[in-house]
Scaffold this motif. Structure first.
Motif, short mmCIF file in Angstrom:
data_model
loop_
_atom_site.label_atom_id
_atom_site.label_comp_id
_atom_site.label_asym_id
_atom_site.label_seq_id
_atom_site.Cartn_x
_atom_site.Cartn_y
_atom_site.Cartn_z
N ARG A 10 0.86 -1.39 -0.10
CA ARG A 10 0.09 0.03 0.18
C ARG A 10 1.23 1.60 0.30
N PRO A 11 0.39 2.64 -0.39
CA PRO A 11 1.11 3.57 -0.48
C PRO A 11 0.95 3.81 0.80
N PRO A 12 2.11 4.58 1.23
CA PRO A 12 2.21 5.39 2.76
C PRO A 12 1.72 5.82 2.94
N LEU A 13 0.43 7.01 2.42
CA LEU A 13 -0.23 7.95 2.65
C LEU A 13 -2.13 7.38 1.98
N ASN A 14 -2.72 7.41 3.22
CA ASN A 14 -3.67 6.68 3.15
C ASN A 14 -5.03 8.05 3.05
N LEU A 15 -5.35 8.27 2.54
CA LEU A 15 -6.55 10.10 2.09
C LEU A 15 -7.66 9.05 0.92
N ALA A 16 -9.01 10.18 2.14
CA ALA A 16 -10.08 9.53 1.53
C ALA A 16 -10.86 10.83 1.80
N GLN A 17 -11.78 11.40 1.26
CA GLN A 17 -12.84 11.46 1.53
C GLN A 17 -13.66 11.52 3.24
N PRO A 18 -13.53 12.60 4.33
CA PRO A 18 -13.84 12.31 5.90
C PRO A 18 -15.17 12.02 5.62
N SER A 19 -15.71 10.92 6.30
CA SER A 19 -16.87 9.89 6.40
C SER A 19 -17.20 9.52 7.93
N TYR A 20 -15.97 9.36 8.62
CA TYR A 20 -16.33 8.08 9.87
C TYR A 20 -16.82 8.81 10.73
N LEU A 21 -17.51 8.66 11.69
CA LEU A 21 -18.40 8.92 12.65
C LEU A 21 -18.78 7.80 13.76
N MET A 22 -17.37 7.43 14.49
CA MET A 22 -17.49 7.34 15.99
C MET A 22 -18.87 6.56 16.50
N ASP A 23 -18.89 5.72 17.16
CA ASP A 23 -19.95 5.83 18.30
C ASP A 23 -19.67 4.94 19.33
N THR A 24 -20.19 4.35 20.19
CA THR A 24 -20.00 3.35 21.41
C THR A 24 -19.54 2.22 21.11
N ALA A 25 -19.13 2.02 19.80
CA ALA A 25 -19.16 0.41 19.94
C ALA A 25 -17.18 0.68 20.01
N THR A 26 -17.10 1.60 19.38
CA THR A 26 -15.33 2.75 18.82
C THR A 26 -14.71 2.05 20.64
#
Length: 465
Positions: free
Chosen positions: A131-147
């Motif tokens: 994998r390339p050393p850079l991990n970029l993506a459009q932000p969409s993650y949202l934490m929850d209590t399972a995190t």
């Protein structure tokens, strides 16, 4: 038969978390995930197998702080190439491609999306992933209590991040580009996390977001749900102090004010970043209110909520700010008498619309204006604190003072953690997380001095002296 040699699993981690409390929650999510995978945190970077820096990228000074933190770790990486150097967060999201070229020593870059997969990303890097050393993506993650989340603040207080991202388009701010659009957690999920934090000993819960008052407008119905969340937290937890930061002025409604006025557990602490007072400058900032609105709002807050505490932040040196506009700021400090005030010099950020505006202010003049506002506010703060001498206040004990082991340190309801001043306690005994009554004996511009009195913890901001 071929044999498969298992690579050793890295178990020791050193983390540096920079920036705001919202970024700290991201760090706590990464810590929780890594500890659940068997990693052990080390305070000594030299003893760690993984070196992780979670960066801020909001303004240039924050970027410089992030680069400095990485550079301080590079000698350890050079001495032991087997160490894994990981950089995450807002600075990566904003400058990732350039960072890969400028910092080849860094093994892995992760932006604001994907940090919750930190264990997988590190495992891939350790096992020679292509994998390339850079991990970029459009932000969409949202934490929850399972995190998984490992609280890094003292056990008696914690941050509750209620949204991610931002839909506001202030002309000087890169947050929507860095953090993505507004994403609100469900009310039930937030209550569940608050209950879990309470079970862990939390006595002060501080709600945070890019814009706390925007909570819920992206959910069904498209209306703010902050008041509903507050009522749910009151009903389903017994946490004695619930505080809010980052209240956008336009969304502070009467329902929110009444809730705070009627429930002592909702601290009457209003962190309202106004940024400026001049209507013309506010329009250039794309802030959608003017001086008349500010007058009305602050009057409503103080008339509705007894003992309301006002904190704001002001920005000096915004493009187009002349002598007349700056004079409005000076007059506002005298007029509104904020309890707490932060002052920031405008930073010209590439990619922001404000960078294209005319009539930029020189750095020297911006600093002069910043110091002038701070001087004016110091006088206001000192006068307000002197009025507290001889009065009794409910204080949350933090523990031994950072100044001296001979003193305890705590905060009144008027003092937010890690932002405002504190109370130095010179006499009496108290445990971290305990609410005690303190009589104020000395006042300084930003801090107070007092002694614990024998009548126990109070229930209000101020008790009769």
């Amino acid at each position: 038969m071929s044999t498969h040699r298992m690579l050793p699993i890295v178990k020791t981690l050193h983390m540096i978390s920079l920036g705001c409390p919202k970024n700290l929650v991201d760090s706590e999510v990464m810590l929780g995930s890594l500890e659940a995978a068997g990693y052990r945190v080390s305070e000594d970077p030299a003893a760690a197998d993984v070196l992780l820096v979670n960066t801020c990228g909001f303004i240039q000074s924050a970027v410089e702080e992030g680069i400095e933190a990485i550079m301080e770790l590079l000698p350890l990486k050079q001495q032991d190439p087997g160490k894994l150097l990981v950089v995450t967060g807002c600075m990566v999201q904003r400058y990732g491609d350039a960072l890969v070229g400028e910092l080849p020593e860094v093994d892995l870059f992760i932006g604001t999306e994907g940090f919750h997969q930190i264990v997988l990303r590190i495992d891939e890097a350790l096992h020679g992933s292509r994998r390339p050393p850079l991990n970029l993506a459009q932000p969409s993650y949202l934490m929850d209590t399972a995190t998984p989340r490992r609280i890094s603040t003292p056990a008696h207080r914690a941050w509750l991040k209620i949204t991610e991202g931002c839909n506001n388009r202030c002309s000087y701010c890169m947050i929507p580009a860095i953090r993505g659009p507004l994403r609100s957690r469900s009310l039930a999920d937030l209550v569940a996390e608050a209950q879990r934090l309470e079970a862990g000993g939390v006595r002060e819960l501080t709600l945070i977001a890019q814009d706390t008052t925007a909570y819920g407008i992206d959910l069904i119905g498209g209306k703010p749900l902050l008041s509903d969340l507050l009522h749910a937290l009151l009903a389903d937890t017994a946490i004695p102090w619930i505080r809010m930061l980052y209240l956008q002025p336009k969304r502070i409604d009467d329902r929110l004010l009444r809730a705070i006025a009627e429930h002592p557990r909702l601290l009457p602490y209003f962190d309202i970043p106004l940024q400026h007072i001049s209507g013309r400058i506010l329009q250039l900032m794309n802030r959608h209110y003017d001086r008349a609105f500010i007058d009305s709002l602050l009057t409503r807050v103080r008339e509705t909520v007894a003992g309301a505490v006002l904190r704001t932040s002001l920005m000096v040196g915004f493009p187009g700010e002349g002598a007349a506009e700056f004079a409005e700021l000076e007059e506002a400090v005298h007029r509104y008498r904020f309890d707490h005030l932060g002052v920031f010099a405008y930073s010209n950020e590439e990619g922001c619309r404000a960078a294209t505006l005319a009539d930029h202010v020189g750095d020297g003049e911006k600093e002069r204006r910043r110091e002038r506002i701070m001087t004016l506010q110091a006088a206001v703060s000192a006068e307000k604190n002197r009025e507290k001498v001889g009065r009794h206040y409910e204080v949350l004990v933090e523990g031994l003072s950072r100044e001296s082991d001979l003193l305890l340190e705590g905060r009144t309801r008027e003092q937010a953690p890690e932002i405002d001043g504190c109370v130095y306690i010179t006499d009496g005994e108290g445990r971290p997380g305990e609410l005690v009554t303190v009589r104020i004996t000395e006042a300084h511009p930003y801090d107070l001095v007092g002694e614990i009195v024998a009548d126990g913890g109070g229930t209000g901001n101020e008790k009769a002296g």
